[in-house]
Design an enzyme around this catalytic site. Structure first.
Site, PDB file in Angstrom:
ATOM      1  N   ASN A  89       2.086  -4.277  -7.819  1.00  0.00           N
ATOM      2  CA  ASN A  89       1.545  -3.412  -8.891  1.00  0.00           C
ATOM      3  C   ASN A  89       2.568  -2.324  -9.654  1.00  0.00           C
ATOM      4  OD1 ASN A  89      -1.163  -4.666  -9.201  1.00  0.00           O
ATOM      5  ND2 ASN A  89      -1.786  -3.411  -7.094  1.00  0.00           N
TER       6      ASN A  89
ATOM      7  N   HIS B 243      -2.145  -5.511   1.787  1.00  0.00           N
ATOM      8  CA  HIS B 243      -2.730  -5.702   0.247  1.00  0.00           C
ATOM      9  C   HIS B 243      -2.581  -7.259   0.159  1.00  0.00           C
ATOM     10  CE1 HIS B 243      -1.535  -5.642  -3.978  1.00  0.00           C
ATOM     11  NE2 HIS B 243      -2.898  -5.593  -3.903  1.00  0.00           N
TER      12      HIS B 243
ATOM     13  N   GLU C   7       0.944  -8.232   1.048  1.00  0.00           N
ATOM     14  CA  GLU C   7       1.856  -7.043   0.992  1.00  0.00           C
ATOM     15  C   GLU C   7       1.557  -6.200   2.188  1.00  0.00           C
ATOM     16  OE1 GLU C   7       3.790  -4.936  -2.954  1.00  0.00           O
ATOM     17  OE2 GLU C   7       1.753  -4.869  -2.873  1.00  0.00           O
TER      18      GLU C   7
ATOM     19  N   SER D 203      -3.893  -1.170  -3.354  1.00  0.00           N
ATOM     20  CA  SER D 203      -3.188  -2.039  -3.978  1.00  0.00           C
ATOM     21  C   SER D 203      -2.130  -0.682  -4.549  1.00  0.00           C
ATOM     22  CB  SER D 203      -3.479  -2.859  -5.260  1.00  0.00           C
ATOM     23  OG  SER D 203      -4.564  -2.068  -5.995  1.00  0.00           O
TER      24      SER D 203
END
Length: 297
Positions: free
Chosen positions: A189, A139, A151, A118
Site C-alpha cells: 500500500n 496481509h 505480506e 494493510s
C-alpha cells in the site's frame, strides 16, 4: 497448527477462512452478529461453487471446506484451542487495539496473534498484549482464495520463530509469503495507494474522465485493472483509511487523500460494496454500463 480462528466475516475475513478451511485446517470464524456470519458463509459457498464449476476443485473438496468452518459470535468462545488467530476487522486502529486487548485475555500466551491490517503498525498493535513477540502482520490480498501474495510484517518485537512459522504456514496455503518491515503501508500500500490517489487527483483536476484514466493505465501500462476501478473494488473508505494512516505516519503531504475521495466517502459512494463509486454497480446498470466502460484484459 491445526486450528485457526479468524475474526471478521467480511470480504477479507471470509476469504481467509475459506483459504485455511480448503487447506484442511479447522477454522473458527468469528463476527459480532449471526447476520454477518451467514453472509460470510454464503459468500464462501458461492465462491466454492464457482471453483467447482471451473473444475478446479471437486464436490468433495467443497463439502470438506464448508465442514471445516465453525461460526461464533463471541471472541472468547471462538479462540478456545486456536493455534493462530487472524484478525480481519475493519481498518480502524482503535477497533483493532480493542480486539487485541480481548485476545490478550482470552488466548494462551503460546497462541500466535496475526492481523490482516494493510497499513496499521504491527508494533503498536503488539504493545497492547503480553508477549508481543507473538504478534505479526499477515496481509492477504483480495480475493484471498485466488491471490498468491501474503505480506508478512514483522513488528519491532516479533520473534524470528514466529516469523518463520507464519512464512511456512503461508506456503502450506499455496501462497507466496514476502517478509517486510513495519512502516506505514508496508510495501503493497505504500506504493499502491499514492498511485490510486494520484488517479483520483487526475480526475479531480479534470485532466481526463474515469474511463479514459483507467484505459490509459490498462492499455498503456499493462495493468489488469484501472486504478479507479481498483479503488472501487478495494472500497473507497478503505483507501481513505489507509491514506490517512500513511499521512499521519509519515507527515508527508504526498499521502494526503484527494478531496474528491474524502467527499465520495462522506457521501456513501464507497465503490462495489455500496453499488456506486467511480462506476455504477447497481443491478439495473451493471449489464448495460459496466460492459461498455471496462476494457476486458
Amino acid at each position: 497448527m491445526k486450528t485457526i480462528a479468524v475474526i471478521g466475516a467480511g470480504t477479507m475475513g471470509n476469504g481467509i477462512a475459506h483459504t485455511f478451511a480448503q487447506s484442511g485446517f479447522v477454522v473458527k470464524l468469528i463476527d459480532v452478529s449471526e447476520k454477518s456470519l451467514d453472509k460470510g458463509m454464503a459468500t464462501i459457498a458461492a465462491n466454492l461453487d464457482r471453483m467447482l464449476a471451473k473444475g478446479t476443485i471437486s464436490a468433495e473438496d467443497v463439502a470438506k471446506t464448508i465442514t471445516n468452518i465453525i461460526t461464533y459470535t463471541d471472541i472468547k468462545d471462538g479462540v478456545v484451542g486456536a493455534d493462530l488467530v487472524v484478525e480481519a476487522a475493519t481498518e480502524n486502529v482503535e477497533l483493532k487495539l480493542n480486539i487485541f486487548k480481548q485476545l490478550n485475555e482470552a488466548c494462551s500466551h503460546n497462541t500466535i496473534l496475526a492481523t490482516n491490517t494493510s497499513s496499521i503498525s504491527i508494533t503498536q498493535i503488539g504493545a497492547v498484549v503480553a508477549h508481543p513477540e507473538r504478534v505479526i502482520g499477515m496481509h492477504f490480498m483480495n480475493p484471498v482464495p485466488i491471490m498468491k501474495l501474503v505480506e508478512i510484517i514483522r513488528g519491532y518485537n516479533t520473534s524470528d520463530e514466529v516469523t518463520k512459522t507464519i512464512m511456512d504456514l503461508s506456503e502450506k496455503l499455496g501462497k507466496t509469503p514476502v517478509e517486510v518491515n513495519d512502516y506505514p503501508g508496508f510495501v503493497a500500500n505504500r506504493i499502491l495507494m499514492p498511485m490510486l490517489n494520484e488517479a483520483i487527483e487526475t480526475l479531480y483536476n479534470k485532466v481526463a474522465g474515469v474511463y479514459e484514466i483507467d484505459t490509459v493505465m490498462k492499455l498503456g501500462m499493462g495493468h489488469p485493472m484501472g486504478p479507479l476501478q481498483l479503488a472501487d473494488f478495494i472500497g473507497l473508505d478503505v483507501c481513505l483509511a489507509i491514506l490517512n494512516v500513511m499521512y499521519e505516519g509519515f507527515k508527508n503531504p504526498k499521502y494526503a487523500p484527494c478531496p474528491l475521495l474524502v467527499n465520495m466517502v462522506r457521501a456513501g459512494k464507497l465503490g462495489v460494496k455500496s453499488g456506486e463509486g467511480f462506476y455504477d454497480y447497481s443491478e439495473s446498470k451493471k449489464a448495460e454500463k459496466i460492459a461498455k466502460q471496462f476494457i476486458l484484459s
